[in-house]
Design a protein around this motif. Structure first.
Motif, PDB file in Angstrom:
ATOM      1  N   GLY A 205       0.779  -1.223   0.000  1.00 37.75           N
ATOM      2  CA  GLY A 205       0.000   0.000   0.000  1.00 37.75           C
ATOM      3  C   GLY A 205       0.809   1.270   0.000  1.00 37.75           C
ATOM      4  O   GLY A 205       0.256   2.360  -0.097  1.00 37.75           O
ATOM      5  N   GLN A 206       2.134   1.157   0.105  1.00 40.68           N
ATOM      6  CA  GLN A 206       2.973   2.361   0.088  1.00 40.68           C
ATOM      7  C   GLN A 206       2.990   2.997  -1.291  1.00 40.68           C
ATOM      8  O   GLN A 206       3.063   4.212  -1.415  1.00 40.68           O
ATOM      9  CB  GLN A 206       4.404   2.002   0.487  1.00 40.68           C
ATOM     10  CG  GLN A 206       4.558   1.705   1.963  1.00 40.68           C
ATOM     11  CD  GLN A 206       4.478   2.965   2.804  1.00 40.68           C
ATOM     12  OE1 GLN A 206       5.171   3.928   2.552  1.00 40.68           O
ATOM     13  NE2 GLN A 206       3.599   2.969   3.799  1.00 40.68           N
ATOM     14  N   ASN A 207       2.949   2.147  -2.317  1.00 40.72           N
ATOM     15  CA  ASN A 207       2.868   2.637  -3.682  1.00 40.72           C
ATOM     16  C   ASN A 207       3.983   3.590  -4.046  1.00 40.72           C
ATOM     17  O   ASN A 207       3.810   4.474  -4.858  1.00 40.72           O
ATOM     18  CB  ASN A 207       1.505   3.308  -3.905  1.00 40.72           C
ATOM     19  CG  ASN A 207       1.225   3.518  -5.376  1.00 40.72           C
ATOM     20  OD1 ASN A 207       1.374   4.620  -5.894  1.00 40.72           O
ATOM     21  ND2 ASN A 207       0.842   2.474  -6.053  1.00 40.72           N
ATOM     22  N   THR A 208       5.107   3.436  -3.430  1.00 40.49           N
ATOM     23  CA  THR A 208       6.270   4.250  -3.774  1.00 40.49           C
ATOM     24  C   THR A 208       7.410   3.304  -4.079  1.00 40.49           C
ATOM     25  O   THR A 208       7.791   2.489  -3.239  1.00 40.49           O
ATOM     26  CB  THR A 208       6.675   5.180  -2.619  1.00 40.49           C
ATOM     27  OG1 THR A 208       5.579   6.048  -2.329  1.00 40.49           O
ATOM     28  CG2 THR A 208       7.901   5.990  -2.994  1.00 40.49           C
ATOM     29  N   LEU A 209       7.923   3.383  -5.310  1.00 39.05           N
ATOM     30  CA  LEU A 209       8.992   2.488  -5.734  1.00 39.05           C
ATOM     31  C   LEU A 209      10.346   3.188  -5.658  1.00 39.05           C
ATOM     32  O   LEU A 209      10.461   4.367  -6.010  1.00 39.05           O
ATOM     33  CB  LEU A 209       8.752   2.019  -7.169  1.00 39.05           C
ATOM     34  CG  LEU A 209       7.500   1.198  -7.412  1.00 39.05           C
ATOM     35  CD1 LEU A 209       7.451   0.709  -8.864  1.00 39.05           C
ATOM     36  CD2 LEU A 209       7.422   0.008  -6.465  1.00 39.05           C
ATOM     37  N   TYR A 210      11.341   2.435  -5.232  1.00 40.77           N
ATOM     38  CA  TYR A 210      12.726   2.901  -5.203  1.00 40.77           C
ATOM     39  C   TYR A 210      13.481   2.054  -6.224  1.00 40.77           C
ATOM     40  O   TYR A 210      13.586   0.840  -6.060  1.00 40.77           O
ATOM     41  CB  TYR A 210      13.313   2.733  -3.805  1.00 40.77           C
ATOM     42  CG  TYR A 210      12.614   3.593  -2.779  1.00 40.77           C
ATOM     43  CD1 TYR A 210      11.431   3.157  -2.180  1.00 40.77           C
ATOM     44  CD2 TYR A 210      13.105   4.837  -2.421  1.00 40.77           C
ATOM     45  CE1 TYR A 210      10.762   3.943  -1.255  1.00 40.77           C
ATOM     46  CE2 TYR A 210      12.448   5.626  -1.481  1.00 40.77           C
ATOM     47  CZ  TYR A 210      11.284   5.173  -0.920  1.00 40.77           C
ATOM     48  OH  TYR A 210      10.625   5.957  -0.003  1.00 40.77           O
ATOM     49  N   PHE A 211      13.975   2.713  -7.262  1.00 38.03           N
ATOM     50  CA  PHE A 211      14.564   2.013  -8.384  1.00 38.03           C
ATOM     51  C   PHE A 211      16.077   1.902  -8.267  1.00 38.03           C
ATOM     52  O   PHE A 211      16.760   2.801  -7.750  1.00 38.03           O
ATOM     53  CB  PHE A 211      14.259   2.745  -9.699  1.00 38.03           C
ATOM     54  CG  PHE A 211      12.876   2.505 -10.214  1.00 38.03           C
ATOM     55  CD1 PHE A 211      11.803   3.237  -9.750  1.00 38.03           C
ATOM     56  CD2 PHE A 211      12.646   1.525 -11.182  1.00 38.03           C
ATOM     57  CE1 PHE A 211      10.510   3.021 -10.236  1.00 38.03           C
ATOM     58  CE2 PHE A 211      11.365   1.316 -11.670  1.00 38.03           C
ATOM     59  CZ  PHE A 211      10.298   2.051 -11.196  1.00 38.03           C
ATOM     60  N   GLY A 212      16.592   0.791  -8.815  1.00 44.12           N
ATOM     61  CA  GLY A 212      18.013   0.679  -9.041  1.00 44.12           C
ATOM     62  C   GLY A 212      18.396   1.392 -10.327  1.00 44.12           C
ATOM     63  O   GLY A 212      17.542   1.919 -11.047  1.00 44.12           O
ATOM     64  N   ALA A 213      19.687   1.400 -10.620  1.00 48.84           N
ATOM     65  CA  ALA A 213      20.191   2.101 -11.809  1.00 48.84           C
ATOM     66  C   ALA A 213      19.940   1.323 -13.095  1.00 48.84           C
ATOM     67  O   ALA A 213      20.059   1.870 -14.186  1.00 48.84           O
ATOM     68  CB  ALA A 213      21.680   2.385 -11.653  1.00 48.84           C
ATOM     69  N   GLY A 214      19.584   0.042 -12.949  1.00 49.62           N
ATOM     70  CA  GLY A 214      19.260  -0.753 -14.125  1.00 49.62           C
ATOM     71  C   GLY A 214      20.425  -1.569 -14.646  1.00 49.62           C
ATOM     72  O   GLY A 214      21.591  -1.285 -14.370  1.00 49.62           O
ATOM     73  N   THR A 215      20.076  -2.614 -15.388  1.00 45.64           N
ATOM     74  CA  THR A 215      21.054  -3.415 -16.129  1.00 45.64           C
ATOM     75  C   THR A 215      20.745  -3.261 -17.605  1.00 45.64           C
ATOM     76  O   THR A 215      19.624  -3.547 -18.033  1.00 45.64           O
ATOM     77  CB  THR A 215      20.974  -4.904 -15.756  1.00 45.64           C
ATOM     78  OG1 THR A 215      21.357  -5.075 -14.397  1.00 45.64           O
ATOM     79  CG2 THR A 215      21.881  -5.731 -16.659  1.00 45.64           C
ATOM     80  N   ARG A 216      21.744  -2.791 -18.356  1.00 42.77           N
ATOM     81  CA  ARG A 216      21.563  -2.677 -19.811  1.00 42.77           C
ATOM     82  C   ARG A 216      21.990  -3.980 -20.452  1.00 42.77           C
ATOM     83  O   ARG A 216      23.160  -4.352 -20.405  1.00 42.77           O
ATOM     84  CB  ARG A 216      22.382  -1.518 -20.370  1.00 42.77           C
ATOM     85  CG  ARG A 216      22.228  -1.358 -21.880  1.00 42.77           C
ATOM     86  CD  ARG A 216      22.945  -0.135 -22.409  1.00 42.77           C
ATOM     87  NE  ARG A 216      22.360   1.096 -21.906  1.00 42.77           N
ATOM     88  CZ  ARG A 216      21.274   1.675 -22.400  1.00 42.77           C
ATOM     89  NH1 ARG A 216      20.651   1.138 -23.434  1.00 42.77           N
ATOM     90  NH2 ARG A 216      20.817   2.808 -21.889  1.00 42.77           N
ATOM     91  N   LEU A 217      21.038  -4.683 -21.037  1.00 40.79           N
ATOM     92  CA  LEU A 217      21.304  -5.955 -21.717  1.00 40.79           C
ATOM     93  C   LEU A 217      21.372  -5.714 -23.218  1.00 40.79           C
ATOM     94  O   LEU A 217      20.440  -5.145 -23.794  1.00 40.79           O
ATOM     95  CB  LEU A 217      20.202  -6.964 -21.397  1.00 40.79           C
ATOM     96  CG  LEU A 217      20.302  -8.315 -22.118  1.00 40.79           C
ATOM     97  CD1 LEU A 217      21.526  -9.087 -21.659  1.00 40.79           C
ATOM     98  CD2 LEU A 217      19.043  -9.139 -21.908  1.00 40.79           C
ATOM     99  N   SER A 218      22.464  -6.144 -23.805  1.00 41.74           N
ATOM    100  CA  SER A 218      22.634  -6.046 -25.255  1.00 41.74           C
ATOM    101  C   SER A 218      22.816  -7.451 -25.802  1.00 41.74           C
ATOM    102  O   SER A 218      23.742  -8.164 -25.388  1.00 41.74           O
ATOM    103  CB  SER A 218      23.849  -5.188 -25.602  1.00 41.74           C
ATOM    104  OG  SER A 218      23.690  -3.873 -25.119  1.00 41.74           O
ATOM    105  N   VAL A 219      21.928  -7.849 -26.697  1.00 42.69           N
ATOM    106  CA  VAL A 219      21.997  -9.178 -27.310  1.00 42.69           C
ATOM    107  C   VAL A 219      22.454  -9.002 -28.757  1.00 42.69           C
ATOM    108  O   VAL A 219      21.780  -8.372 -29.564  1.00 42.69           O
ATOM    109  CB  VAL A 219      20.638  -9.887 -27.259  1.00 42.69           C
ATOM    110  CG1 VAL A 219      20.753 -11.289 -27.866  1.00 42.69           C
ATOM    111  CG2 VAL A 219      20.125  -9.961 -25.826  1.00 42.69           C
ATOM    112  N   LEU A 220      23.616  -9.581 -29.052  1.00 43.61           N
ATOM    113  CA  LEU A 220      24.205  -9.391 -30.387  1.00 43.61           C
ATOM    114  C   LEU A 220      23.751 -10.464 -31.372  1.00 43.61           C
ATOM    115  O   LEU A 220      23.396 -11.576 -30.973  1.00 43.61           O
ATOM    116  CB  LEU A 220      25.731  -9.388 -30.268  1.00 43.61           C
ATOM    117  CG  LEU A 220      26.292  -8.339 -29.282  1.00 43.61           C
ATOM    118  CD1 LEU A 220      27.800  -8.449 -29.238  1.00 43.61           C
ATOM    119  CD2 LEU A 220      25.849  -6.941 -29.682  1.00 43.61           C
TER     120      LEU A 220
END
Lengths: 114, 114
Positions: free
Chosen positions: B99-114
């Motif tokens: 019920g807090q409805n507030t998200l704390y995000f990480g910086a993310g992982t950039r996935l590159s598929v060649l």
């Protein structure tokens, strides 16, 4: 189904100008409405949220948003922008009860010119 | 408070290989959310856990994507047989209480598929 619409993909203003970023939502029940900011290469950061009471919500760094049930809107405003406000802004909606999934709009890229 | 930690920050895989992305939520937060971000699709919800239990996986591509939360301190997102269309930034977020409805995000992982 909850949806969020941000009509402006890009907004450009000069430093010191006021700005309004628009958000419209569609949902049948009681909801939370939020704004998040994303600087380049980083994750999203929470700015503010609304779920009841005073329709004007104050956030960090001088941002505020106003809820309007009649317009199904939750627009974000700032009276005087700074160059550091350049970022992408996301409006978000989720149900107050039940599933906590948060649905984000497409985002508005705010560019501040010197 | 170190915030949400995502590793690796960048991952490059060849088509058909497996990719595992890691997320460490903020200590004490009981929910973990996974999103995928691309220029074309924007922010897409994938799945979320509350108290380590999977609650909603409606956004997960069923055949090759899986997510787990074996303990309170980390969650993983696994993509089998990666395809070029899986290239994206994968964002993990945590939330304190229901019920807090507030998200704390990480910086993310950039996935590159060649």
């Amino acid at each position: 189904t909850q949806t969020v619409s941000q009509s402006d993909a890009h907004v450009t203003v000069f430093e010191g100008d006021s700005v309004e970023l628009r958000c419209n939502y569609s949902y049948g029940g009681s909801i939370y409405l939020s704004w998040y900011i994303q600087h380049h290469g980083r994750g999203l950061q929470f700015l503010l949220k609304y779920y009841s009471g005073n329709p004007v919500v104050q956030g960090v760094n001088g941002f505020k948003a106003e809820f309007s049930k009649s317009d199904s809107s939750f627009h974000l405003r700032k009276a005087s922008v700074h160059w550091s406000d350049s970022a992408v802004y996301f409006c978000a909606v989720s149900a107050i009860w039940g599933n906590e999934k948060i649905t984000f709009g497409a985002g508005t890229k705010l560019t501040i010119k010197p | 408070n170190a915030g949400v930690i995502q590793t690796p920050r960048h991952k490059v895989t060849g088509k058909g290989q497996e990719a595992t992305l890691w997320c460490e939520p903020i200590s004490g937060h009981s929910a973990v959310f996974w999103y995928r971000q691309t220029i074309v699709q924007g922010l897409e919800f994938l799945t979320y856990f509350r108290n380590q239990a999977p609650i909603d996986d409606s956004g997960m591509p069923k055949e090759r994507f899986s997510a787990q939360m074996p303990n309170q301190s980390h969650s993983t997102l696994k993509i089998q047989s990666t395809q070029p269309q899986d290239s994206a930034v994968y964002l993990c977020a945590s939330s304190l209480n229901w019920g807090q409805n507030t998200l704390y995000f990480g910086a993310g992982t950039r996935l590159s598929v060649l």
